[in-house]
Design a protein around this motif. Structure first.
Motif, PDB file in Angstrom:
ATOM      1  N   PRO B 120       0.815  -1.225   0.000  1.00  0.00           N
ATOM      2  CA  PRO B 120       0.000   0.000   0.000  1.00  0.00           C
ATOM      3  C   PRO B 120       0.846   1.272   0.000  1.00  0.00           C
ATOM      4  O   PRO B 120       0.333   2.356  -0.246  1.00  0.00           O
ATOM      5  CB  PRO B 120      -0.786  -0.107   1.307  1.00  0.00           C
ATOM      6  CG  PRO B 120       0.078  -0.947   2.194  1.00  0.00           C
ATOM      7  CD  PRO B 120       0.824  -1.897   1.302  1.00  0.00           C
ATOM      8  N   PHE B 121       2.155   1.139   0.299  1.00  0.00           N
ATOM      9  CA  PHE B 121       2.989   2.340   0.435  1.00  0.00           C
ATOM     10  C   PHE B 121       3.986   2.533  -0.701  1.00  0.00           C
ATOM     11  O   PHE B 121       4.304   3.649  -1.070  1.00  0.00           O
ATOM     12  CB  PHE B 121       3.748   2.302   1.768  1.00  0.00           C
ATOM     13  CG  PHE B 121       2.847   2.257   2.964  1.00  0.00           C
ATOM     14  CD1 PHE B 121       2.026   3.342   3.259  1.00  0.00           C
ATOM     15  CD2 PHE B 121       2.787   1.127   3.775  1.00  0.00           C
ATOM     16  CE1 PHE B 121       1.180   3.315   4.360  1.00  0.00           C
ATOM     17  CE2 PHE B 121       1.935   1.084   4.867  1.00  0.00           C
ATOM     18  CZ  PHE B 121       1.123   2.178   5.165  1.00  0.00           C
ATOM     19  N   TYR B 122       4.496   1.430  -1.202  1.00  0.00           N
ATOM     20  CA  TYR B 122       5.605   1.551  -2.140  1.00  0.00           C
ATOM     21  C   TYR B 122       5.383   0.822  -3.456  1.00  0.00           C
ATOM     22  O   TYR B 122       4.810  -0.262  -3.490  1.00  0.00           O
ATOM     23  CB  TYR B 122       6.894   0.986  -1.523  1.00  0.00           C
ATOM     24  CG  TYR B 122       7.351   1.698  -0.283  1.00  0.00           C
ATOM     25  CD1 TYR B 122       7.435   3.083  -0.251  1.00  0.00           C
ATOM     26  CD2 TYR B 122       7.702   0.978   0.859  1.00  0.00           C
ATOM     27  CE1 TYR B 122       7.856   3.737   0.889  1.00  0.00           C
ATOM     28  CE2 TYR B 122       8.135   1.630   2.004  1.00  0.00           C
ATOM     29  CZ  TYR B 122       8.200   3.012   2.012  1.00  0.00           C
ATOM     30  OH  TYR B 122       8.614   3.651   3.133  1.00  0.00           O
ATOM     31  N   HIS B 123       5.910   1.418  -4.500  1.00  0.00           N
ATOM     32  CA  HIS B 123       6.089   0.688  -5.746  1.00  0.00           C
ATOM     33  C   HIS B 123       7.458   0.015  -5.670  1.00  0.00           C
ATOM     34  O   HIS B 123       8.234   0.248  -4.737  1.00  0.00           O
ATOM     35  CB  HIS B 123       6.024   1.654  -6.939  1.00  0.00           C
ATOM     36  CG  HIS B 123       4.621   2.105  -7.251  1.00  0.00           C
ATOM     37  ND1 HIS B 123       3.961   1.748  -8.397  1.00  0.00           N
ATOM     38  CD2 HIS B 123       3.761   2.873  -6.546  1.00  0.00           C
ATOM     39  CE1 HIS B 123       2.762   2.279  -8.399  1.00  0.00           C
ATOM     40  NE2 HIS B 123       2.602   2.975  -7.279  1.00  0.00           N
ATOM     41  N   ILE B 124       7.773  -0.807  -6.649  1.00  0.00           N
ATOM     42  CA  ILE B 124       9.054  -1.520  -6.622  1.00  0.00           C
ATOM     43  C   ILE B 124      10.197  -0.545  -6.898  1.00  0.00           C
ATOM     44  O   ILE B 124      10.060   0.359  -7.732  1.00  0.00           O
ATOM     45  CB  ILE B 124       9.039  -2.653  -7.681  1.00  0.00           C
ATOM     46  CG1 ILE B 124       7.991  -3.695  -7.298  1.00  0.00           C
ATOM     47  CG2 ILE B 124      10.427  -3.293  -7.831  1.00  0.00           C
ATOM     48  CD1 ILE B 124       7.739  -4.744  -8.370  1.00  0.00           C
ATOM     49  N   ASN B 125      11.309  -0.748  -6.190  1.00  0.00           N
ATOM     50  CA  ASN B 125      12.527   0.001  -6.498  1.00  0.00           C
ATOM     51  C   ASN B 125      13.158  -0.648  -7.729  1.00  0.00           C
ATOM     52  O   ASN B 125      13.897  -1.624  -7.643  1.00  0.00           O
ATOM     53  CB  ASN B 125      13.475  -0.051  -5.309  1.00  0.00           C
ATOM     54  CG  ASN B 125      14.793   0.609  -5.626  1.00  0.00           C
ATOM     55  OD1 ASN B 125      14.898   1.381  -6.582  1.00  0.00           O
ATOM     56  ND2 ASN B 125      15.808   0.295  -4.857  1.00  0.00           N
ATOM     57  N   LYS B 126      12.835  -0.082  -8.879  1.00  0.00           N
ATOM     58  CA  LYS B 126      13.159  -0.752 -10.141  1.00  0.00           C
ATOM     59  C   LYS B 126      14.641  -0.673 -10.514  1.00  0.00           C
ATOM     60  O   LYS B 126      15.104  -1.388 -11.391  1.00  0.00           O
ATOM     61  CB  LYS B 126      12.266  -0.174 -11.239  1.00  0.00           C
ATOM     62  CG  LYS B 126      10.800  -0.561 -10.980  1.00  0.00           C
ATOM     63  CD  LYS B 126       9.798   0.267 -11.740  1.00  0.00           C
ATOM     64  CE  LYS B 126       9.344   1.501 -11.006  1.00  0.00           C
ATOM     65  NZ  LYS B 126       8.430   1.236  -9.868  1.00  0.00           N
ATOM     66  N   ARG B 127      15.362   0.205  -9.839  1.00  0.00           N
ATOM     67  CA  ARG B 127      16.792   0.327 -10.135  1.00  0.00           C
ATOM     68  C   ARG B 127      17.580  -0.902  -9.704  1.00  0.00           C
ATOM     69  O   ARG B 127      18.692  -1.121 -10.151  1.00  0.00           O
ATOM     70  CB  ARG B 127      17.375   1.560  -9.438  1.00  0.00           C
ATOM     71  CG  ARG B 127      16.795   2.840  -9.963  1.00  0.00           C
ATOM     72  CD  ARG B 127      17.588   4.057  -9.524  1.00  0.00           C
ATOM     73  NE  ARG B 127      16.870   5.263  -9.889  1.00  0.00           N
ATOM     74  CZ  ARG B 127      16.865   5.787 -11.105  1.00  0.00           C
ATOM     75  NH1 ARG B 127      17.545   5.207 -12.073  1.00  0.00           N
ATOM     76  NH2 ARG B 127      16.175   6.879 -11.352  1.00  0.00           N
TER      77      ARG B 127
END
Lengths: 206, 338
Positions: B120-127
């Motif tokens: 609910p808080f974060y999207h994926i850290n795509k880096r």
């Protein structure tokens, strides 16, 4: 001097990057260039050079054939118009393909004397950047390989201009240039300049 | 001129390699497929990539329940069947699903609102990933946040599974309108945009202490991926300056969510999309094969009405479609993510 008209085949892929790289190469060479995108046969008229960009070779091949551009491009290049193919473009310029080419019914233009292998490094996670030594350039060229093909065999008048490890990644023959990487994705315009010089020679012939 | 291979010389998973991959998709159609057979049809029709998933959005919508990453076996089978890139979806924030897809050899991950969000808080850290991501956006703020997190491609969210193009059009307009406005903002207004766009990164921090006190998240507070809110503001600033300089997003921008006909696809292209995703629109129609081919041709010849007319002839019925107003707010997929 009239600007050189260079057409980037715009079926699909990174057309905009090629057009912008041509603009930058034109400035660095001091040769006026008009870069245009080509999707219809009539847009090939009067071109001094053709670029087949990167993209998906299956898609580009199918649509070249569906809209009759393959025949027109082959005719022009055989009559002398220079052509440069990058990545998917290099796949399409080949005379022989691998299983993937066969399986997908990709129709090669058979304009250059080499055999090609698609996705030869693997999948996207295996895509990479690396420096290359290229014949005719006095310092390494930073090359971007994206699901890149390799030239597995070259014959006849094919001149190998660059290898990565032992594998051929850049070839010239007559008025044709093929690369398995993407010079249009970096700021270095030397390969586009090399191609523009080929186009200039061609268009200044009587 | 041969030289020893030095693996150190090969750089994988860089931003250039990720964004470069997305660039190769431009002017193309990416099609949702649920099995190897459909993937082969898509490839033959001229798709530039396929999106492998168990249920197309229309079915997810109809069946309800929690929608998750697809069965790896199905994805692997599709990878083995086609030579074009294979993409697959993970739930918003579900970084382990993303790790799994990367290990399978998927070429690009769609962190998608079509699946049920996992965080609910974060999207994926795509880096942190070698392979590139595409993410949906309904406006410029979302697009900028996703790019700051490392997304190599943006698509409109639209309203997936409806066969109704209006939401994709809305999101495209909103992104371009605000892109144009950046040029006109004075310094102070520009800073306000940065703060507004960065604020959602402080959601967890804000929510966690909400019962105690209600002060805004401090810029020095670590909010996501070990970075402070201030550092995220700097990231957002960089992305916005890049957009302002180019007059467009620095990554490829596709249309998605509700595209059902060749004319829908061509309309998005004329509006300036770099390409289209077609989800339920193809394999939920009467006759998928010719429709797939027609949409590919319409995207190539997007500004030639005669060609679009020609390819649109006799395609049979498009998917039935849903009026957006008939979907309760809470069930709109575009509301997922931030």
């Amino acid at each position: 001097m009239d600007p050189l008209r260079i057409g980037v085949v715009a079926i699909q892929g990174d057309v905009r990057e090629h057009i912008s790289a041509l603009g930058r190469a034109s400035e660095s060479l001091g040769i006026p260039v008009k870069a245009v995108s080509v999707r219809r046969e009539r847009e090939l008229d009067g071109l001094s050079g053709i670029i087949l960009p990167g993209g998906e070779s299956t898609t580009i091949s199918k649509l070249l054939v569906r809209f009759g551009l393959d025949v027109a491009i082959r005719r022009m290049v055989r009559a002398g118009t220079p052509i440069m193919g990058t990545c998917a473009g290099a796949v399409l310029l080949a005379s022989r393909g691998d299983e993937e080419v066969e399986k997908t019914g990709t129709k090669l233009l058979e304009l250059m004397p080499y055999a090609v292998m698609r996705n030869s490094f693997g999948r996207q996670k295996d895509s990479f950047e690396a420096d290359l030594d290229i014949v005719g350039l006095d310092s390494p060229f930073h090359a971007v390989f994206i699901r890149a093909p390799l030239i597995t065999d070259a014959w006849g008048d094919a001149e190998v201009l660059a290898r990565f490890r032992d594998d051929i990644v850049m070839v010239k023959s007559e008025n044709r240039l093929a690369l398995s990487f993407h010079p249009e994705l970096t700021d270095d315009t030397r390969i586009h300049a090399m191609f523009l010089n080929m186009c200039l020679n061609y268009s200044s012939q009587p | 001129m041969r030289r020893e291979l030095n693996l150190e010389d090969m750089k994988h998973g860089t931003e250039l390699v990720k964004r470069g991959f997305a660039s190769m998709q431009k002017g193309g159609v990416i099609m949702d497929v649920t099995n190897a057979e459909q993937a082969a049809i898509a490839e033959e029709a001229g798709a530039v990539a396929v999106m492998a998933l168990e249920r197309v959005p229309a079915d997810i919508r109809a069946q309800g329940g929690v929608a998750r990453m697809s069965d790896p076996q199905m994805i692997t089978k599709i990878i083995e069947t086609v030579t074009i890139p294979v993409m697959a979806k993970v739930r918003i924030g579900h970084f382990v699903e993303a790790q799994v897809l990367e290990s399978l050899g998927v070429d690009m991950i769609d962190e998608s609102e079509v699946l049920t969000p996992a965080d609910p808080f974060y999207h994926i850290n795509k880096r942190e990933f070698t392979i590139p991501f595409v993410c949906g956006a309904t406006n410029l703020g979302e697009a900028v946040r996703r790019i700051a997190e490392g997304s190599a491609m943006i698509r409109t969210k639209g309203e997936a599974g409806t066969g109704n193009v209006i939401e994709a059009v809305r999101h495209h307009h909103l992104i371009s309108q605000m892109t144009g406005k950046l040029e006109m903002l004075d310094e102070e207004e520009f800073e306000t945009v940065i703060k507004t766009y960065a604020a959602p990164f402080g959601r967890l921090e804000k929510t966690a202490r909400e019962p105690l006190w209600n002060a805004p998240t401090a810029q020095t507070e670590v909010v996501f991926n070990g970075m402070t809110l201030g550092e995220w503001e700097d990231e957002i600033r960089d992305v916005l300056l890049d957009i302002k300089k180019r007059g467009r997003l620095p990554v490829v921008n596709f249309a998605a969510g509700g595209i059902a006909t060749p004319a829908d696809a061509a309309m998005m292209m004329q509006m300036g999309s770099d390409g289209v995703f077609v989800g339920s629109g193809i394999f939920k129609s009467d006759d998928p094969e010719p429709r797939a081919k027609a949409i590919v041709e319409a995207v190539m010849h997007y500004d030639e009405p005669e060609v679009i007319a020609e390819v649109s002839k006799g395609l049979g019925d498009a998917m039935p479609g849903i009026e957006i107003g008939d979907i309760p707010e809470g069930q709109r997929l575009q509301k997922r993510g931030w």
